[in-house]
Design a protein around this motif. Structure first.
Motif, mmCIF file in Angstrom:
data_model
loop_
_atom_site.group_PDB
_atom_site.id
_atom_site.type_symbol
_atom_site.label_atom_id
_atom_site.label_comp_id
_atom_site.label_asym_id
_atom_site.label_seq_id
_atom_site.Cartn_x
_atom_site.Cartn_y
_atom_site.Cartn_z
ATOM 1 N N GLY A 253 -2.185 4.846 -12.795
ATOM 2 C CA GLY A 253 -2.899 4.189 -11.708
ATOM 3 C C GLY A 253 -3.468 5.232 -10.762
ATOM 4 N N ASP B 60 -5.592 0.106 -11.505
ATOM 5 C CA ASP B 60 -4.747 0.284 -12.680
ATOM 6 C C ASP B 60 -5.520 1.098 -13.706
ATOM 7 O OD1 ASP B 60 -2.440 -1.170 -11.822
ATOM 8 O OD2 ASP B 60 -3.489 -3.052 -12.250
ATOM 9 N N CYS C 169 -5.809 -2.718 0.096
ATOM 10 C CA CYS C 169 -4.904 -2.825 1.231
ATOM 11 C C CYS C 169 -5.530 -3.698 2.317
ATOM 12 C CB CYS C 169 -4.584 -1.437 1.780
ATOM 13 S SG CYS C 169 -3.491 -1.481 3.209
ATOM 14 N N TRP D 258 -6.248 0.309 -4.962
ATOM 15 C CA TRP D 258 -5.407 0.683 -6.105
ATOM 16 C C TRP D 258 -6.113 0.242 -7.374
ATOM 17 C CZ3 TRP D 258 -1.598 3.653 -7.594
ATOM 18 C CH2 TRP D 258 -1.040 3.434 -8.855
ATOM 19 N N CYS E 98 -0.977 8.409 -10.539
ATOM 20 C CA CYS E 98 0.377 8.293 -11.077
ATOM 21 C C CYS E 98 0.381 8.857 -12.493
ATOM 22 C CB CYS E 98 0.834 6.842 -11.085
ATOM 23 S SG CYS E 98 2.497 6.638 -11.775
ATOM 24 N N CYS F 65 0.835 -1.197 0.000
ATOM 25 C CA CYS F 65 0.000 0.000 0.000
ATOM 26 C C CYS F 65 0.875 1.255 0.000
ATOM 27 C CB CYS F 65 -0.878 -0.016 1.244
ATOM 28 S SG CYS F 65 -1.905 1.466 1.432
ATOM 29 N N CYS G 22 4.031 5.698 -6.322
ATOM 30 C CA CYS G 22 3.224 4.693 -7.004
ATOM 31 C C CYS G 22 3.717 3.298 -6.616
ATOM 32 C CB CYS G 22 3.339 4.903 -8.511
ATOM 33 S SG CYS G 22 2.484 3.645 -9.474
ATOM 34 N N PHE H 151 -5.054 5.730 -6.612
ATOM 35 C CA PHE H 151 -5.265 5.179 -5.274
ATOM 36 C C PHE H 151 -6.353 5.971 -4.577
ATOM 37 C CE2 PHE H 151 -4.592 4.733 -0.726
ATOM 38 C CZ PHE H 151 -4.482 3.348 -0.615
#
Length: 124
Positions: A95, A32, A23, A30, A90, A3, A67, A97
């Motif tokens: 990605g 993608d 997580c 997360w 990111c 995480c 990331c 979060f």
């Protein structure tokens, strides 16, 4: 993968055919490239967000994360439709979060959300 907020191990979870990482400790998620957008369109996908929103707000204060995929420093962003929801993205692998409770919040646009947006603090 660990995480980016609390460094705990991430677990793979699947909703229909879309797999994301969650997580095992803070319950942040997360996504993608395009997974968040695809899941947002699926009914019932908010069920993957099992974390506590209060925990998410606490971890939302954690800044300067990298990331978990490509170790690039992530940028903090506000959702354009619900600016009270802040997330990390990111700029290299695209990605995203979300802290616990944020994906569910994004899926539910309530009257309270509309009021919150009026008073959302400016991003530094």
């Amino acid at each position: 993968m660990n995480c980016p907020k609390c460094n705990a191990e991430m677990e793979k979870i699947t909703h229909r055919t879309i797999e994301v990482d969650r997580c095992t400790s803070c319950r942040g998620i997360w996504f993608d490239l395009l997974e968040r957008e695809r899941l947002s369109q699926l009914e019932g996908s908010e069920a993957i967000d099992v974390g506590d929103a209060a925990t998410g707000r606490r971890f939302d204060r954690v800044e300067r994360i990298v990331c978990p995929v490509c170790t690039t420093p992530m940028i903090r962003m506000a959702d354009p439709v619900q600016p009270h929801v802040w997330y990390e993205a990111c700029k290299v692998c695209n990605g995203v979060f979300l802290d616990s409770g944020e994906f569910e919040d994004l899926k539910e646009r309530t009257l309270l959300d509309r009021l919150r947006d009026l008073f959302a603090p400016e991003r530094p």
